[in-house]
Structure formats: structure tokens, C-alpha cells
Write a protein that holds these residues in place. Structure first.
Motif, PDB file in Angstrom:
ATOM      1  N   UNK A   1      35.880  56.309  80.183  1.00  0.00           N
ATOM      2  CA  UNK A   1      35.092  57.328  79.510  1.00  0.00           C
ATOM      3  C   UNK A   1      34.024  56.674  78.648  1.00  0.00           C
ATOM      4  N   UNK A   2      32.844  57.260  78.563  1.00  0.00           N
ATOM      5  CA  UNK A   2      31.790  56.684  77.702  1.00  0.00           C
ATOM      6  C   UNK A   2      32.213  56.729  76.238  1.00  0.00           C
ATOM      7  N   UNK A   3      31.876  55.687  75.518  1.00  0.00           N
ATOM      8  CA  UNK A   3      32.210  55.609  74.096  1.00  0.00           C
ATOM      9  C   UNK A   3      30.957  55.817  73.261  1.00  0.00           C
ATOM     10  N   UNK A   4      31.116  56.286  72.028  1.00  0.00           N
ATOM     11  CA  UNK A   4      29.944  56.463  71.161  1.00  0.00           C
ATOM     12  C   UNK A   4      29.261  55.128  70.879  1.00  0.00           C
ATOM     13  N   UNK A   5      28.023  55.200  70.461  1.00  0.00           N
ATOM     14  CA  UNK A   5      27.297  54.003  70.042  1.00  0.00           C
ATOM     15  C   UNK A   5      27.773  53.645  68.641  1.00  0.00           C
ATOM     16  N   UNK A   6      28.776  52.757  68.585  1.00  0.00           N
ATOM     17  CA  UNK A   6      29.402  52.433  67.306  1.00  0.00           C
ATOM     18  C   UNK A   6      28.414  51.801  66.322  1.00  0.00           C
ATOM     19  N   UNK A   7      27.555  50.939  66.824  1.00  0.00           N
ATOM     20  CA  UNK A   7      26.586  50.270  65.948  1.00  0.00           C
ATOM     21  C   UNK A   7      25.638  51.294  65.330  1.00  0.00           C
ATOM     22  N   UNK A   8      25.176  52.239  66.144  1.00  0.00           N
ATOM     23  CA  UNK A   8      24.292  53.285  65.634  1.00  0.00           C
ATOM     24  C   UNK A   8      24.970  54.086  64.523  1.00  0.00           C
ATOM     25  N   UNK A   9      26.229  54.439  64.723  1.00  0.00           N
ATOM     26  CA  UNK A   9      26.945  55.254  63.740  1.00  0.00           C
ATOM     27  C   UNK A   9      27.134  54.511  62.425  1.00  0.00           C
ATOM     28  N   UNK A  10      27.461  53.229  62.485  1.00  0.00           N
ATOM     29  CA  UNK A  10      27.625  52.461  61.242  1.00  0.00           C
ATOM     30  C   UNK A  10      26.280  52.284  60.551  1.00  0.00           C
ATOM     31  N   UNK A  11      25.208  52.137  61.327  1.00  0.00           N
ATOM     32  CA  UNK A  11      23.876  52.055  60.725  1.00  0.00           C
ATOM     33  C   UNK A  11      23.513  53.353  60.011  1.00  0.00           C
ATOM     34  N   UNK A  12      23.851  54.491  60.609  1.00  0.00           N
ATOM     35  CA  UNK A  12      23.605  55.765  59.938  1.00  0.00           C
ATOM     36  C   UNK A  12      24.393  55.845  58.636  1.00  0.00           C
ATOM     37  N   UNK A  13      25.625  55.366  58.680  1.00  0.00           N
ATOM     38  CA  UNK A  13      26.444  55.348  57.463  1.00  0.00           C
ATOM     39  C   UNK A  13      25.799  54.497  56.384  1.00  0.00           C
ATOM     40  N   UNK A  14      25.290  53.330  56.755  1.00  0.00           N
ATOM     41  CA  UNK A  14      24.640  52.459  55.783  1.00  0.00           C
ATOM     42  C   UNK A  14      23.380  53.102  55.218  1.00  0.00           C
TER      43      UNK A  14
ATOM     44  N   UNK B   1      19.885  46.089  65.618  1.00  0.00           N
ATOM     45  CA  UNK B   1      20.319  47.476  65.535  1.00  0.00           C
ATOM     46  C   UNK B   1      19.857  48.230  66.770  1.00  0.00           C
ATOM     47  N   UNK B   2      20.748  49.085  67.280  1.00  0.00           N
ATOM     48  CA  UNK B   2      20.454  49.782  68.519  1.00  0.00           C
ATOM     49  C   UNK B   2      19.538  50.969  68.335  1.00  0.00           C
ATOM     50  N   UNK B   3      19.499  51.548  67.142  1.00  0.00           N
ATOM     51  CA  UNK B   3      18.698  52.763  66.993  1.00  0.00           C
ATOM     52  C   UNK B   3      17.920  52.794  65.688  1.00  0.00           C
ATOM     53  N   UNK B   4      18.533  52.371  64.613  1.00  0.00           N
ATOM     54  CA  UNK B   4      17.864  52.450  63.313  1.00  0.00           C
ATOM     55  C   UNK B   4      17.539  51.044  62.858  1.00  0.00           C
ATOM     56  N   UNK B   5      16.286  50.724  62.788  1.00  0.00           N
ATOM     57  CA  UNK B   5      15.846  49.388  62.410  1.00  0.00           C
ATOM     58  C   UNK B   5      16.086  49.153  60.936  1.00  0.00           C
ATOM     59  N   UNK B   6      16.671  48.002  60.593  1.00  0.00           N
ATOM     60  CA  UNK B   6      16.960  47.694  59.200  1.00  0.00           C
ATOM     61  C   UNK B   6      15.686  47.537  58.387  1.00  0.00           C
ATOM     62  N   UNK B   7      14.557  47.315  59.065  1.00  0.00           N
ATOM     63  CA  UNK B   7      13.303  47.177  58.326  1.00  0.00           C
ATOM     64  C   UNK B   7      12.761  48.517  57.861  1.00  0.00           C
ATOM     65  N   UNK B   8      13.298  49.620  58.412  1.00  0.00           N
ATOM     66  CA  UNK B   8      12.856  50.948  58.000  1.00  0.00           C
ATOM     67  C   UNK B   8      13.619  51.385  56.774  1.00  0.00           C
ATOM     68  N   UNK B   9      12.949  51.670  55.673  1.00  0.00           N
ATOM     69  CA  UNK B   9      13.675  52.082  54.468  1.00  0.00           C
ATOM     70  C   UNK B   9      14.513  53.320  54.727  1.00  0.00           C
ATOM     71  N   UNK B  10      15.740  53.297  54.199  1.00  0.00           N
ATOM     72  CA  UNK B  10      16.643  54.424  54.418  1.00  0.00           C
ATOM     73  C   UNK B  10      16.073  55.711  53.843  1.00  0.00           C
TER      74      UNK B  10
END
Length: 657
Positions: free
Chosen positions: A589-602, A637-646
Motif C-alpha cells: 500500500x502507498x505510504x504518506x510522504x513522511x518527510x513532507x509531514x514532518x516538514x509541515x510540523x516544523x 526536503x520533498x515539498x517544503x524548502x527549508x529556505x522558505x520562511x515558515x
């Protein structure tokens, strides 16, 4: 302890009538089971016959007079000594570094009927019980106990316990999976590097300072200022929608006496309530200015918090409805300051005080000389709001609540009437589900299949509870926040629907989280039961929904960014995602993009960086994310670039869509 001396035989008595030497005790003492079955006991704990037959291995020796005292095998005593020595060494190291060695916690006397004494470890450590518990206990029960954390905060030296349902305890387990708890710098003690509880607790916020003066009416008059109206207004158009225990109109009318220079017209309990509401409003307010009268958010909130505590006085000095309400809101201040231990304490005081005045009972109250006699609706809202909050916070910490059995409470539940009090039906339903989850899933001794069956029975109760809610506040199955917004919805409905969605997902995570841990114990060749797969899927989906819902809420609602307690929900969801990501995939089964989700959390945590706990949590998650990248091969980062201010991401408007 050694058995009593044996009675000497007549043949051993000498001619000089010298006392007979006591018979030497046997080298190995048999356990109760081996003694009753006439088996040869090897003295281990548990012994071989008990392990073989699945019996409870208990060592007891008779005393004179027929009493019995519990004893233990040498191997068990040796293990306790080793654990105590490690604890003493750790705390001594901390004390010598600070020049003030503190007292060493020692094993406490066991309670009657218990086979294991309580030991306290000064470092953030698990209660290692797998070697000490009888083998006939279920594996699920043992795993739950291994997830408990007993911690001594190295700064405050206060003992903190986090049970199996605590997000702190689970994140501690996640850090273990990624090897983060074992890493420490040369200048750190183990307790400082490994204490997850300390990282997620706001040590900067404590109870009333030792230097605070006693309550003095003349001193306090200067704080009855209309400047605090902005804080009161924030509360009544914000968290009040989640905890509708006050009547806004009546409350503000009574505030006029304080602002007009006549505080003597109001009771001291109301003055404490006034300060507690003001403190909470100042804390959660969206500050558009840096300071008001020279003070910022935390300075105002903590000053008003101290005034509320001083007005409340010693425990038991005020015993009425306003005192209960003041303690509830004081606990909410502690909760949003991310000091859950202090919140648990004050909420416990509020519960005891409520029970002492019969707030939970539907009885006639004689008015007496009280000119502000509350109506029954206010009494019901206050009691059931307190009950739900007490159960929720206790379950979130893995601790028992103090509300007592439900049979004690016959206060009517506020009816559903399309008003801001409708959320009480949702929170009460969640509280009952949490209690049931604690008893039937976390604390029960049962097989894995039995626990799975019980968990899915509770899941049906969750679905039934959601269906019964008014449509305006009922959570939807979608992960977007505004998909069901009706332009004519009042503010309270939008706020409540958002909060109820997050809380129901949090309960579902807590319900199925134990099975994620059980799945990690399966070998690669083992077949995972279908129900376990479903449980893991539901838990993971709830975690994903929680992160995405809070992310969207932060992007669309500025007021939601100062609900600091959301850090707790977010941390638990991120911990589940990280734990799942650390396990090898067992299905196609496909799994969520874990890296993307943790980046959103950060990104969310960075928006809340006024809170020291948000900063500490972000630091912990960044280390775990680095480990996740190494495991998954993500170099960026797969979706949210760390260079982009939160903050720029959060400040996007609806026009972007």
C-alpha cells in the motif's frame, strides 16, 4: 529477609542447658508454587517450574504468628541494587557539577499485596519490568509498562511520571528508535541529554514566585484596570468557545465594580476569577504590538496569573463556584504555557473543590446571603466542562483522573440547543471514550486479539459519538479545514468544529497507538493480522489528518497560532509518523510522504517560536528528521524548502487558491 530460627529439638540440648543453635536456613528458598507442588525450585525470579507452567512466581516466608512477608530471590535483589546504584551515580554526577548534591531517591516500601517495590530513577528512563515480572502476564501489559517514563527534572528536581498514553512517553520511544536518546555531548549528563519530558515542559513557567507577597486589597487595586479588557475580550471570543463555563454578560457587569474602584463589592473568589481569565486572554491573544504598558505577552500573563493564585489563597480558603472556575482557568493557563504537571495539579484542586461543594450533584442550593447565585445552566456547564478537561488532561499524561466514578454525578448535561455550549456534548463523549480506552486497552491484561477487538468496539463508539453531534460542529472526513464552512456560521461554530476535529483524531491516535508498537515486534517472516493492519492504518491516518488540519488552520486563522497547547497534539502526531517511518514496509500500500509531514510540523512549530517548548520540540524533531532522511535517502526536503520562511507559508491567503 531470613526465616525465623527453628525450634531446637530435645536431643540437641546439652547437659549445661545451653541454648540450642538455630537450624541453618536452606540455601534456596522455594516459591509458593513449587512449595505447593513439591517441585525443586531453583530460586530464580521467575523460577524454572513457574516459567514452564505459566504460574505466578511469588516468594513468601511465614513469620511468627502466621503473618507473611514478601521476599525476593538473590538475582532480583541484585538487579534492584544495580538500578539504584546507577541512579545514585547519575544524580551524584549532576549534584557535583552544580556543587549541591541532592538527596538520592530510594526504593519506597511496597504496598501490601505488591510483588515489586517502586524505584525512582533520576534520569529519563523506562521502568524495565520485563525481567522482573511473572511470565504469565500478557505481553501487551508488559509492553505498556515499558513505555512508562519516570523522570526527575534536573533543574527543578521534581519527579514526573508519564504513563503509556502520554505523548512524552511515546516520543521517548521514538527517539530510542532513531538512536537520539543515547547521544550526548561530553559536557552533558545522561539525564540532560535524554530527558524528553524536560524538553517538552516549560521550565520558565512555574507557580507563584517565592517572593510574591500575600494578598493585599490595597496593593491589588492598581490591577483593576480597563487595560485588561482587551485580554478578557480575547478569551470570550476565543477559548471560551471551547470551554463555555462563564456567562459573558454577567461576568463583565461584575467587572465594572472593579474598574470603577469598588472591588469590595465583589467576592475574593470573583477577583481570582477575573485575574485568571485576564491571564489566559493575555497568553493566547494575537499581539499586534510589542508591549502594552511596558510588558509583553508572557509578562502580562504571568503577572496576572500570580495575582489569581494570591487571590485564591491557601487550599480550601475559598469554596464556591467562582473559586472552581478560577482554578479551571488557572489550569488552562498552565496547559497553554506547556507545563502539564502544574496544570494537572490545579485541575485536581478544581475537581476536589467542585466535589466538596456538590457541583456534580443535582441538588437544591439555598441562596443564603449570596447575591450572585448562579443558575442551574451555569452549574451544569462548569461541572461537565471541568469533568471533560480533567479526564482529557489525565489521559494525555497517562495518569488517573480525580473525577471519580460516573455514578456519583447526576448533574444534568447541558442540552443541545444550537449554541456555544453544544461542544460540551462532544467533549463529554470524548472523555468517556478516553476513560474506556485507558481501562480496556492500556491497563487491561489481555491477549493481542482481545485488545484489538476492544479497540474496534471503542472505534464504533467514536463514530456513533460523531454522528450524534450537531452538524455545525461535526467533524468531516476530509482533511481540509474550510471545506464545510457556511458563510452564515457563527464564530463559535467554526472554532468548535476545528477543535472537535483535532480532538477526535487525537483520541483515535491514542486508541490504536499500542498496536503500532506491537507491530514493530513482529519478525519479517511473521504474518500481520488483518485487524492490526487496519488499526495501524487508522492511527497513521489520524496522525496525518492532525498535522494537515493544524497546518491549514494556522494558514487561515491567525488566532489559532496562539493556542499553544496544539503543540501537544502536533508532537504526538509527528511521533507516530516518525515511528511508522522507522519500520520496514510490510505491505504494498502507498505510504504518506513522511518527510513532507514532518516538514509541515516544523513549519508550524517555527510559527509558534515564542514558546520555548515549541523551540525545544522543533529541535528534537529536526534531529529525528535527519535520521529519517538517512533511512529513506532524502537529501533535501520533498515539498517544503527549508529556505522558505515558515511564516511566509502560513501567511498565504485564500486568494492563492
Amino acid at each position: 529477609m531470613d526465616p525465623p530460627p527453628a525450634v531446637p529439638s530435645p536431643q540437641s540440648t546439652s547437659a549445661t542447658n545451653a541454648p540450642a543453635r538455630p537450624r541453618r536456613p536452606r540455601a534456596v528458598q522455594a516459591c509458593n508454587y513449587c512449595r505447593s507442588k513439591k517441585y525443586r525450585c531453583d530460586g530464580a525470579y521467575p523460577c524454572s517450574p513457574c516459567r514452564k507452567h505459566g504460574a505466578e512466581c511469588v516468594f513468601k516466608s511465614p513469620q511468627a504468628g502466621g503473618a507473611a512477608v514478601v521476599t525476593y530471590s538473590q538475582s532480583y535483589v541484585k538487579s534492584l541494587e544495580q538500578r539504584l546504584a546507577a541512579a545514585e551515580a547519575s544524580l551524584a554526577q549532576f549534584g557535583s557539577r552544580n556543587g549541591t548534591p541532592g538527596p538520592i531517591p530510594s526504593p519506597q516500601p511496597e504496598q501490601k499485596g505488591s510483588n515489586e517495590p517502586l524505584t525512582l530513577s533520576p534520569s529519563s528512563s523506562r521502568t524495565h519490568t520485563s525481567a522482573d515480572q511473572p511470565r504469565n502476564q500478557s505481553r501487551e501489559l508488559d509492553s505498556d509498562r515499558e513505555n512508562e517514563v519516570m523522570n526527575i527534572n534536573p533543574l527543578t528536581r521534581e519527579v514526573e511520571f508519564h504513563g503509556g498514553s502520554s505523548s512524552v512517553a511515546f516520543l521517548d520511544r521514538v527517539r530510542e528508535q532513531y538512536g537520539e536518546r543515547s547521544r550526548q555531548t561530553p559536557n552533558e549528563t545522561h539525564s540532560e541529554s535524554a530527558s524528553t519530558a524536560r524538553a517538552l515542559n516549560n521550565d520558565q513557567f512555574t507557580a507563584q514566585q517565592d517572593s510574591a507577597s500575600e494578598w493585599n486589597d490595597a496593593i491589588e487595586h492598581q490591577f483593576f484596570s480597563p487595560h485588561t479588557y482587551v485580554f478578557l475580550d480575547t478569551y470570550f471570543h476565543n477559548l471560551h468557545y471551547i470551554h463555555p463555563i462563564l456567562d459573558q454578560g454577567s461576568f463583565l457587569r461584575r467587572c465594572e465594580d472593579l474598574w470603577s474602584g469598588h472591588p469590595e463589592r465583589q467576592s475574593r473568589s470573583f477577583i481570582a476569577l477575573y485575574f485568571s481569565v485576564s491571564a489566559l486572554g493575555a497568553l493566547i491573544r494575537t499581539w499586534t504590538e510589542v508591549k502594552i504598558n511596558g510588558m509583553g505577552r508572557f509578562e502580562w500573563s504571568r503577572m496576572l496569573f500570580d495575582r489569581a493564585i494570591m487571590a485564591l489563597g491557601k487550599a480550601g480558603s475559598l469554596n464556591d463556584l467562582e473559586a472552581v472556575q478560577a482554578l479551571i482557568l488557572v489550569a488552562k493557563v498552565c496547559q497553554n504555557e506547556l507545563n502539564p504537571n502544574l496544570a494537572y495539579t490545579y485541575l485536581g484542586l478544581a475537581t476536589r473543590k467542585a466535589l466538596s461543594i456538590g457541583l456534580n450533584r443535582d441538588v437544591f442550593v439555598q441562596s443564603g446571603q449570596n447575591a450572585h447565585q448562579p443558575d442551574k445552566a451555569t452549574l451544569s456547564k462548569t461541572w461537565w466542562g471541568l469533568y471533560s478537561l480533567e479526564v482529557e488532561l489525565s489521559f494525555a499524561l497517562g495518569r488517573p483522573d480525580g473525577a471519580g466514578p460516573s455514578l456519583f454525578h447526576n448533574r444534568p448535561v447541558p442540552p443541545l440547543e444550537d449554541s456555544e455550549s453544544d461542544i460540551l456534548a462532544a467533549t463529554l463523549g470524548l472523555a468517556n471514550i478516553m476513560r474506556e480506552t485507558a481501562v480496556r486497552v492500556y491497563l487491561v491484561r489481555a491477549s493481542l486479539n482481545e485488545k484489538l477487538d476492544r479497540a474496534f468496539e471503542i472505534q464504533k463508539e467514536i463514530d456513533s459519538c460523531i454522528v450524534k453531534l450537531p452538524s455545525r460542529i461535526r467533524p468531516s472526513g476530509d482533511r481540509t479545514v474550510e471545506n464545510r464552512t457556511i458563510l452564515g456560521d457563527p464564530d463559535w461554530a467554526r472554532v468548535q468544529r476545528l477543535a472537535v476535529t483535532i480532538r477526535f483524531n487525537n483520541v483515535q491516535m491514542l486508541l490504536f497507538r499500542p498496536f503500532i508498537l506491537e507491530a514493530s515486534k513482529l519478525k519479517e517472516a511473521d504474518t500481520m493480522p488483518q485487524k492490526m493492519e487496519e488499526a495501524i492504518e487508522l492511527c497513521t491516518t489520524s496522525a496525518v489528518t492532525t498535522i494537515e488540519t493544524i497546518f491549514e488552520a494556522f494558514r487561515l486563522h491567525a488566532f489559532f497560532r496562539t493556542w499553544w497547547y496544539n503543540i501537544t497534539y502536533l508532537t504526538f502526531a509527528a511521533s507516530i509518523i516518525l515511528y511508522r517511518a522507522a519500520q520496514p514496509p510490510r505491505s504494498e500500500k502507498p505510504t504518506p510522504d513522511y518527510v513532507l509531514l514532518i516538514n509541515k510540523t516544523l513549519n508550524i512549530l517555527e510559527v509558534m517560536d515564542e514558546s520555548i517548548v515549541a523551540r525545544n520540540t522543533a529541535e528534537v524533531l529536526r534531529k529525528l528528521l535527519a535520521g529519517l532522511r538517512r533511512r529513506t535517502g532524502h537529501d533535501s526536503d520533498s515539498a517544503i524548502d527549508r529556505s522558505t520562511p515558515a511564516r511566509s507559508i502560513m501567511n498565504d491567503t485564500l486568494t492563492r487558491e
